[in-house]
Design a protein around this motif. Structure first.
Motif, PDB file in Angstrom:
ATOM      1  N   ILE A 202       4.431  44.895  21.787  1.00 28.44           N
ATOM      2  CA  ILE A 202       4.733  44.662  20.380  1.00 28.44           C
ATOM      3  C   ILE A 202       6.219  44.337  20.277  1.00 28.44           C
ATOM      4  CG2 ILE A 202       4.923  45.691  18.090  1.00 28.44           C
ATOM      5  CD1 ILE A 202       2.484  47.339  18.672  1.00 28.44           C
ATOM      6  N   ALA A 203       6.534  43.234  19.609  1.00 23.92           N
ATOM      7  CA  ALA A 203       7.935  42.823  19.461  1.00 23.92           C
ATOM      8  C   ALA A 203       8.172  42.336  18.046  1.00 23.92           C
ATOM      9  CB  ALA A 203       8.284  41.721  20.457  1.00 23.92           C
ATOM     10  N   PHE A 204       9.081  43.004  17.338  1.00 19.88           N
ATOM     11  CA  PHE A 204       9.469  42.545  16.004  1.00 19.88           C
ATOM     12  C   PHE A 204      10.336  41.300  16.116  1.00 19.88           C
ATOM     13  CE2 PHE A 204       8.144  46.589  14.188  1.00 19.88           C
ATOM     14  CZ  PHE A 204       7.751  46.203  12.909  1.00 19.88           C
ATOM     15  N   ILE A 205      10.165  40.395  15.169  1.00 19.45           N
ATOM     16  CA  ILE A 205      10.985  39.181  15.092  1.00 19.45           C
ATOM     17  C   ILE A 205      12.150  39.455  14.161  1.00 19.45           C
ATOM     18  CG2 ILE A 205      11.034  36.759  14.423  1.00 19.45           C
ATOM     19  CD1 ILE A 205       8.094  36.600  15.127  1.00 19.45           C
ATOM     20  N   SER A 206      13.344  39.156  14.625  1.00 21.04           N
ATOM     21  CA  SER A 206      14.538  39.449  13.839  1.00 21.04           C
ATOM     22  C   SER A 206      14.531  38.668  12.527  1.00 21.04           C
ATOM     23  CB  SER A 206      15.792  39.095  14.637  1.00 21.04           C
ATOM     24  OG  SER A 206      16.944  39.226  13.831  1.00 21.04           O
ATOM     25  N   PRO A 207      14.795  39.356  11.393  1.00 25.07           N
ATOM     26  CA  PRO A 207      14.867  38.641  10.109  1.00 25.07           C
ATOM     27  C   PRO A 207      16.186  37.917   9.886  1.00 25.07           C
ATOM     28  CG  PRO A 207      15.284  40.971   9.760  1.00 25.07           C
ATOM     29  CD  PRO A 207      14.995  40.810  11.235  1.00 25.07           C
ATOM     30  N   PHE A 208      17.146  38.090  10.810  1.00 23.00           N
ATOM     31  CA  PHE A 208      18.460  37.489  10.643  1.00 23.00           C
ATOM     32  C   PHE A 208      18.493  36.136  11.356  1.00 23.00           C
ATOM     33  CE2 PHE A 208      18.985  42.140  11.011  1.00 23.00           C
ATOM     34  CZ  PHE A 208      19.319  42.394   9.685  1.00 23.00           C
ATOM     35  N   PRO A 209      18.849  35.060  10.655  1.00 24.07           N
ATOM     36  CA  PRO A 209      18.868  33.744  11.305  1.00 24.07           C
ATOM     37  C   PRO A 209      19.970  33.662  12.345  1.00 24.07           C
ATOM     38  CG  PRO A 209      19.823  33.609   9.096  1.00 24.07           C
ATOM     39  CD  PRO A 209      19.264  35.001   9.239  1.00 24.07           C
ATOM     40  N   THR A 210      19.664  33.015  13.451  1.00 20.63           N
ATOM     41  CA  THR A 210      20.651  32.823  14.513  1.00 20.63           C
ATOM     42  C   THR A 210      21.380  31.502  14.298  1.00 20.63           C
ATOM     43  OG1 THR A 210      18.932  31.817  15.891  1.00 20.63           O
ATOM     44  CG2 THR A 210      19.344  34.172  16.174  1.00 20.63           C
ATOM     45  N   GLN A 211      22.700  31.539  14.502  1.00 20.17           N
ATOM     46  CA  GLN A 211      23.521  30.354  14.320  1.00 20.17           C
ATOM     47  C   GLN A 211      23.685  29.659  15.677  1.00 20.17           C
ATOM     48  OE1 GLN A 211      24.454  29.227  11.377  1.00 20.17           O
ATOM     49  NE2 GLN A 211      23.602  31.002  10.298  1.00 20.17           N
ATOM     50  N   LYS A 212      23.017  28.506  15.841  1.00 23.52           N
ATOM     51  CA  LYS A 212      23.114  27.739  17.074  1.00 23.52           C
ATOM     52  C   LYS A 212      23.425  26.290  16.735  1.00 23.52           C
ATOM     53  CE  LYS A 212      19.933  30.365  20.039  1.00 23.52           C
ATOM     54  NZ  LYS A 212      18.709  30.261  20.882  1.00 23.52           N
ATOM     55  N   THR A 213      24.347  25.708  17.497  1.00 28.39           N
ATOM     56  CA  THR A 213      24.661  24.292  17.300  1.00 28.39           C
ATOM     57  C   THR A 213      23.605  23.404  17.946  1.00 28.39           C
ATOM     58  OG1 THR A 213      26.065  24.337  19.267  1.00 28.39           O
ATOM     59  CG2 THR A 213      27.131  24.705  17.127  1.00 28.39           C
ATOM     60  N   THR A 214      22.878  23.915  18.950  1.00 26.18           N
ATOM     61  CA  THR A 214      21.807  23.164  19.595  1.00 26.18           C
ATOM     62  C   THR A 214      20.590  24.059  19.723  1.00 26.18           C
ATOM     63  OG1 THR A 214      22.512  23.798  21.831  1.00 26.18           O
ATOM     64  CG2 THR A 214      23.412  21.744  20.925  1.00 26.18           C
ATOM     65  N   GLN A 215      19.435  23.426  19.819  1.00 27.27           N
ATOM     66  CA  GLN A 215      18.194  24.177  19.981  1.00 27.27           C
ATOM     67  C   GLN A 215      17.249  23.345  20.824  1.00 27.27           C
ATOM     68  OE1 GLN A 215      16.455  26.488  16.661  1.00 27.27           O
ATOM     69  NE2 GLN A 215      14.677  25.183  16.892  1.00 27.27           N
ATOM     70  N   ALA A 216      16.833  23.896  21.966  1.00 25.72           N
ATOM     71  CA  ALA A 216      15.929  23.171  22.856  1.00 25.72           C
ATOM     72  C   ALA A 216      14.542  23.112  22.250  1.00 25.72           C
ATOM     73  CB  ALA A 216      15.895  23.846  24.224  1.00 25.72           C
ATOM     74  N   GLN A 217      13.973  21.917  22.158  1.00 28.26           N
ATOM     75  CA  GLN A 217      12.649  21.742  21.568  1.00 28.26           C
ATOM     76  C   GLN A 217      11.538  21.917  22.591  1.00 28.26           C
ATOM     77  OE1 GLN A 217      12.148  21.324  18.177  1.00 28.26           O
ATOM     78  NE2 GLN A 217      14.324  21.788  18.205  1.00 28.26           N
ATOM     79  N   ALA A 218      11.849  21.763  23.863  1.00 25.04           N
ATOM     80  CA  ALA A 218      10.853  21.918  24.928  1.00 25.04           C
ATOM     81  C   ALA A 218      11.532  22.550  26.137  1.00 25.04           C
ATOM     82  CB  ALA A 218      10.250  20.562  25.304  1.00 25.04           C
ATOM     83  N   VAL A 219      10.783  23.363  26.859  1.00 28.96           N
ATOM     84  CA  VAL A 219      11.336  24.011  28.037  1.00 28.96           C
ATOM     85  C   VAL A 219      11.261  23.063  29.229  1.00 28.96           C
ATOM     86  CG1 VAL A 219      10.692  26.296  27.200  1.00 28.96           C
ATOM     87  CG2 VAL A 219       9.120  25.047  28.686  1.00 28.96           C
TER      88      VAL A 219
END
Length: 446
Positions: A328-345
């Motif tokens: 069981i893992a809660f998802i953080s309600p706080f948005p993460t600030q990232k300049t980039t985000q990988a769309q595929a691994v």
């Protein structure tokens, strides 16, 4: 109202032929508040304990007694990749875009999911790595050999292929296998700590950067799973006999801090916070919500129970997944600030030496123009209002100066007209006086 979400994973075959539950589903994404619902599911996964990791875009699960990891895309809602590794995976966690895996051979592997780079350490544990946890600068691994290793994350990710991967220190006080690890998010050397649970019926609180054992907690039976509350002020422990314990670290009788007893003093924890029924089984996993008021526990008979920490009431059955709930893992309600985000691994490749990073930019790298701020604002932007007020204040003295000049010119004109009248009167008076003198002189001569 803030919506709280969590992800659960199951392991093993269905417990009953319940047709109401979809077949082959192994991962569930839940919304727990304001009302519970299953938002989405992923199929074909059987993840044992400590084998689930969730990022903003993907879900990673190691498979039971297998040497591969399933990767699921949260945005597309399907399985994105099937990644094979040279050894069986026993546990995993995430540190940013790096997936950290512990193997059955006592080895640690780090996979950069956005580049495909794979770093593998020698087998520093003599038995399988049973649990792994990441902090901002360190990786902690617990093993069935009863040892805990503390690794430097930056050293593990060095680009030098000849670099030796050695743990910074070992924490060897336990006398049986490690079942769970938890660590707070502090980066201060004096305040960061971790908690280890072992089959020797104890939990030890460590300052993992110095290697000091801060306190030892004893339980009636050995702990299976642990969780720290978000502020790291309380520890939840689920034990083999079905008991749940809540140890407040800074309560009236301080377990930690300057007012606590000597570190060598062992604290016996004997009063459970709650207990599960025998038909439900002990908690195989648990997780605290981000406000620290709700505890979720997963059980071998498929139940997910919700416990209210503040009221200490009877738990509420949240869901029945018809298979052993292992993560069981809660998802953080706080948005993460990232300049980039990988769309595929990018799948790992040990032989590759050059890597390609492919990502979508989440933010504009150019500075925001005045036109952009006006277009993106709802109504008049704050910047436009401030500029207008400043311009208005700057124009006020100019208007006052213009008005003052016009008044002075009018007064000067009136003054000049008055002086002309006065001068005319003086000239007339002078001429009249001259005529009077001449007339007076003429009369005297006659």
């Amino acid at each position: 109202m803030l919506s709280e979400e969590f992800v659960s994973a199951i392991c093993g075959n269905p417990l009953s032929s319940n047709t109401a539950i979809a077949k082959d589903v192994g991962i569930y994404c839940h919304t727990v508040s304001p009302t519970h619902s299953v938002r989405s599911t992923f199929k074909k996964s059987s993840a044992p304990v400590n084998c689930l990791a969730v990022s903003d875009t993907h879900v990673f699960t190691a498979q039971h007694e297998k040497a591969y990891v399933h990767v699921y895309s949260k945005q597309r809602g399907n399985q994105e990749a099937f990644v094979a590794f040279p050894e069986r995976i026993r546990c995993l966690t995430l540190a940013g875009d790096v997936l950290i895996l512990g193997t059955a051979e006592g080895r640690l592997m780090l996979w950069e999911t956005c580049t495909g780079r794979l770093v593998s350490t020698p087998p520093r544990h003599v038995q399988a790595v049973s649990c792994v946890v990441a902090t901002p600068h360190h990786v902690l691994t617990g093993s069935d050999d009863s040892d805990i290793h503390v690794w430097s994350l930056s050293q593990l990710l060095e680009l030098d292929p000849a670099a030796e991967h050695e743990p910074e220190r070992s924490l060897p006080n336990h006398r049986a296998g490690i079942t769970a690890l938890a660590a707070n998010a502090s980066v201060n050397t004096d305040t960061n700590f971790c908690v280890s649970a072992s089959k020797d019926k104890s939990c030890i609180i460590w300052n993992y950067q110095t290697g000091d054992a801060l306190r030892t907690l004893l339980f009636p039976s050995f702990p299976l799973c642990i969780s720290l509350d978000p502020s790291a002020r309380a520890l939840c422990v689920g034990c083999e006999d079905g008991s749940l314990f809540l140890a407040e670290l800074f309560a009236d009788k301080h377990i930690l801090g300057v007012q606590s007893e000597d570190a060598a003093t062992v604290v016996q924890i004997s009063s459970p916070f709650g207990a599960t029924q025998p038909d439900v089984g002990p908690a195989s996993c648990l997780s605290l919500s981000y406000d620290g008021t709700m505890l979720l526990t997963g059980h071998p008979r498929g139940q997910i129970l919700k416990w209210d920490i503040t009221d200490n009431k009877t738990p509420v059955g949240l869901a029945n997944l018809n298979a052993a709930v292992t993560n069981i893992a809660f998802i953080s309600p706080f948005p993460t600030q990232k300049t980039t985000q990988a769309q595929a691994v990018v799948k790992p490749a040990q032989a590759e030496r050059t890597y390609t990073f492919t990502a979508q930019l989440e933010a504009d790298l150019n500075p925001e123009t005045r036109f952009d701020s006006l277009m993106n604002a709802a109504g008049f932007s704050q910047r436009a209002l401030e500029d207008a007020i400043t311009a208005f204040e700057q124009q006020q003295p100019v208007a006052a100066a213009v008005g003052s000049t016009a008044t002075e010119q009018e007064l000067q004109k009136q003054n000049e007209e008055l002086w002309e009248i006065i001068n005319e009167q003086k000239a007339l008076q002078k001429a009249t006086l001259q005529r009077y003198v001449e007339a007076k002189t003429g009369q005297a001569a006659a």
